[in-house]
Motif scaffolding. Structure first.
Motif, PDB file in Angstrom:
ATOM      1  N   GLY A  21      29.515  12.348 -51.189  1.00 58.85           N
ATOM      2  CA  GLY A  21      30.435  11.330 -51.696  1.00 58.85           C
ATOM      3  C   GLY A  21      29.968   9.923 -51.362  1.00 58.85           C
ATOM      4  O   GLY A  21      30.087   9.008 -52.173  1.00 58.85           O
ATOM      5  N   LEU A  22      29.442   9.756 -50.154  1.00 60.66           N
ATOM      6  CA  LEU A  22      28.909   8.437 -49.774  1.00 60.66           C
ATOM      7  C   LEU A  22      27.723   8.043 -50.646  1.00 60.66           C
ATOM      8  O   LEU A  22      27.620   6.905 -51.100  1.00 60.66           O
ATOM      9  CB  LEU A  22      28.506   8.432 -48.299  1.00 60.66           C
ATOM     10  CG  LEU A  22      29.646   8.417 -47.294  1.00 60.66           C
ATOM     11  CD1 LEU A  22      29.109   8.567 -45.880  1.00 60.66           C
ATOM     12  CD2 LEU A  22      30.427   7.125 -47.415  1.00 60.66           C
ATOM     13  N   PHE A  23      26.806   8.982 -50.884  1.00 59.20           N
ATOM     14  CA  PHE A  23      25.649   8.686 -51.728  1.00 59.20           C
ATOM     15  C   PHE A  23      26.082   8.377 -53.160  1.00 59.20           C
ATOM     16  O   PHE A  23      25.540   7.484 -53.808  1.00 59.20           O
ATOM     17  CB  PHE A  23      24.646   9.838 -51.710  1.00 59.20           C
ATOM     18  CG  PHE A  23      23.852   9.919 -50.440  1.00 59.20           C
ATOM     19  CD1 PHE A  23      23.201   8.814 -49.949  1.00 59.20           C
ATOM     20  CD2 PHE A  23      23.757  11.109 -49.742  1.00 59.20           C
ATOM     21  CE1 PHE A  23      22.461   8.866 -48.776  1.00 59.20           C
ATOM     22  CE2 PHE A  23      23.028  11.184 -48.577  1.00 59.20           C
ATOM     23  CZ  PHE A  23      22.377  10.058 -48.080  1.00 59.20           C
ATOM     24  N   ARG A  24      27.070   9.121 -53.662  1.00 62.16           N
ATOM     25  CA  ARG A  24      27.563   8.874 -55.016  1.00 62.16           C
ATOM     26  C   ARG A  24      28.178   7.473 -55.105  1.00 62.16           C
ATOM     27  O   ARG A  24      27.928   6.742 -56.055  1.00 62.16           O
ATOM     28  CB  ARG A  24      28.598   9.922 -55.394  1.00 62.16           C
ATOM     29  CG  ARG A  24      29.108   9.763 -56.815  1.00 62.16           C
ATOM     30  CD  ARG A  24      30.148  10.806 -57.199  1.00 62.16           C
ATOM     31  NE  ARG A  24      29.574  12.130 -57.095  1.00 62.16           N
ATOM     32  CZ  ARG A  24      30.189  13.179 -56.567  1.00 62.16           C
ATOM     33  NH1 ARG A  24      31.419  13.058 -56.105  1.00 62.16           N
ATOM     34  NH2 ARG A  24      29.608  14.355 -56.516  1.00 62.16           N
ATOM     35  N   ALA A  25      28.964   7.087 -54.136  1.00 63.39           N
ATOM     36  CA  ALA A  25      29.578   5.760 -54.133  1.00 63.39           C
ATOM     37  C   ALA A  25      28.518   4.667 -54.059  1.00 63.39           C
ATOM     38  O   ALA A  25      28.610   3.648 -54.751  1.00 63.39           O
ATOM     39  CB  ALA A  25      30.552   5.644 -52.964  1.00 63.39           C
ATOM     40  N   ALA A  26      27.487   4.883 -53.230  1.00 59.37           N
ATOM     41  CA  ALA A  26      26.414   3.893 -53.134  1.00 59.37           C
ATOM     42  C   ALA A  26      25.660   3.777 -54.457  1.00 59.37           C
ATOM     43  O   ALA A  26      25.323   2.679 -54.897  1.00 59.37           O
ATOM     44  CB  ALA A  26      25.450   4.270 -52.011  1.00 59.37           C
ATOM     45  N   ALA A  27      25.396   4.910 -55.115  1.00 62.27           N
ATOM     46  CA  ALA A  27      24.681   4.882 -56.393  1.00 62.27           C
ATOM     47  C   ALA A  27      25.508   4.175 -57.461  1.00 62.27           C
ATOM     48  O   ALA A  27      24.987   3.350 -58.221  1.00 62.27           O
ATOM     49  CB  ALA A  27      24.334   6.298 -56.835  1.00 62.27           C
ATOM     50  N   LEU A  28      26.784   4.475 -57.537  1.00 56.68           N
ATOM     51  CA  LEU A  28      27.641   3.809 -58.526  1.00 56.68           C
ATOM     52  C   LEU A  28      27.757   2.317 -58.237  1.00 56.68           C
ATOM     53  O   LEU A  28      27.784   1.503 -59.160  1.00 56.68           O
ATOM     54  CB  LEU A  28      29.019   4.465 -58.544  1.00 56.68           C
ATOM     55  CG  LEU A  28      29.062   5.883 -59.119  1.00 56.68           C
ATOM     56  CD1 LEU A  28      30.456   6.476 -58.972  1.00 56.68           C
ATOM     57  CD2 LEU A  28      28.615   5.895 -60.563  1.00 56.68           C
ATOM     58  N   GLY A  29      27.801   1.958 -56.965  1.00 57.45           N
ATOM     59  CA  GLY A  29      27.807   0.538 -56.614  1.00 57.45           C
ATOM     60  C   GLY A  29      26.524  -0.153 -57.053  1.00 57.45           C
ATOM     61  O   GLY A  29      26.549  -1.271 -57.559  1.00 57.45           O
ATOM     62  N   GLY A  30      25.397   0.524 -56.865  1.00 57.10           N
ATOM     63  CA  GLY A  30      24.113  -0.044 -57.296  1.00 57.10           C
ATOM     64  C   GLY A  30      24.041  -0.221 -58.804  1.00 57.10           C
ATOM     65  O   GLY A  30      23.539  -1.228 -59.299  1.00 57.10           O
ATOM     66  N   VAL A  31      24.566   0.740 -59.544  1.00 53.12           N
ATOM     67  CA  VAL A  31      24.594   0.624 -61.004  1.00 53.12           C
ATOM     68  C   VAL A  31      25.469  -0.550 -61.416  1.00 53.12           C
ATOM     69  O   VAL A  31      25.113  -1.326 -62.303  1.00 53.12           O
ATOM     70  CB  VAL A  31      25.087   1.947 -61.644  1.00 53.12           C
ATOM     71  CG1 VAL A  31      25.392   1.760 -63.119  1.00 53.12           C
ATOM     72  CG2 VAL A  31      24.056   3.039 -61.455  1.00 53.12           C
ATOM     73  N   GLY A  32      26.593  -0.709 -60.758  1.00 49.03           N
ATOM     74  CA  GLY A  32      27.473  -1.836 -61.064  1.00 49.03           C
ATOM     75  C   GLY A  32      26.798  -3.180 -60.802  1.00 49.03           C
ATOM     76  O   GLY A  32      26.912  -4.110 -61.595  1.00 49.03           O
ATOM     77  N   VAL A  33      26.096  -3.275 -59.691  1.00 50.17           N
ATOM     78  CA  VAL A  33      25.374  -4.506 -59.370  1.00 50.17           C
ATOM     79  C   VAL A  33      24.284  -4.769 -60.414  1.00 50.17           C
ATOM     80  O   VAL A  33      24.089  -5.900 -60.854  1.00 50.17           O
ATOM     81  CB  VAL A  33      24.780  -4.435 -57.947  1.00 50.17           C
ATOM     82  CG1 VAL A  33      23.797  -5.558 -57.700  1.00 50.17           C
ATOM     83  CG2 VAL A  33      25.893  -4.465 -56.920  1.00 50.17           C
ATOM     84  N   ALA A  34      23.570  -3.731 -60.842  1.00 47.61           N
ATOM     85  CA  ALA A  34      22.513  -3.900 -61.844  1.00 47.61           C
ATOM     86  C   ALA A  34      23.083  -4.412 -63.161  1.00 47.61           C
ATOM     87  O   ALA A  34      22.529  -5.329 -63.775  1.00 47.61           O
ATOM     88  CB  ALA A  34      21.777  -2.571 -62.059  1.00 47.61           C
TER      89      ALA A  34
END
Length: 170
Positions: free
Chosen positions: A28-41
């Protein structure tokens, strides 16, 4: 005075257990970090594409104003010796303009970019207009239409001349 272990008070561990039981999993932590990175991109892409007086066609930048910038003094609402993009060499037959479906190296309505050969070929001049920032400018012609004037080279057997693609945009 000596303090024994049995004399120490017990801590209430109800809150501690509740916090530990509701903690997210590693996945769940990795998924949240990945979605956050996509949002920033996506946010970064939006900032890159935001502009005031320019529009992007692929990576080409078009200066939109016909009354400021490179055309401030000589392109506003008139012709220059009958030319649609000013007193520069222009492809009057549109031979240097890309007229077909846009591709990764050519965009419809912009100066062509073709492979170098021994015959006639065309090269786009990126960042050649107005201080090395823009790839084209707008020119309001006396017929009421506005033309995009994109810079490039027309080459024949290794000899190249600067040319401009005049493309009606309005």
């Amino acid at each position: 005075m000596t303090v024994r272990f049995d004399d120490l008070p017990e801590a209430d561990d109800k809150h501690l257990r509740a916090r530990l039981q509701n903690s997210p999993s590693r996945r769940g932590l990795f998924r949240a970090a990945a979605l956050g990175g996509v949002g920033v991109a996506f946010g970064a892409f939006a900032l890159v594409n935001r502009s005031a007086d320019q529009a992007e066609a692929a990576y080409w930048q078009d200066y939109l104003s016909t009354s400021t910038g490179p055309c401030e003094t000589y392109a506003k609402d008139h012709t220059e010796q009958g030319l649609k993009c000013g007193p520069s060499a222009m492809c009057t037959d549109l031979s240097c303009c890309w007229r077909y479906k846009s591709t990764p190296s050519n965009v419809r309505g912009w100066h062509k970019q073709t492979p170098r050969s021994t015959g006639t070929y065309y090269l786009f001049r990126p960042d050649a207009c107005w201080g090395g920032t823009y790839d084209s400018w707008r020119w309001r012609f006396s017929d009421g239409k506005t033309y995009r004037c994109s810079d490039g080279w027309t080459c024949n057997n290794g000899s190249c001349v600067r040319t401009i693609c005049p493309w009606a945009v309005t």
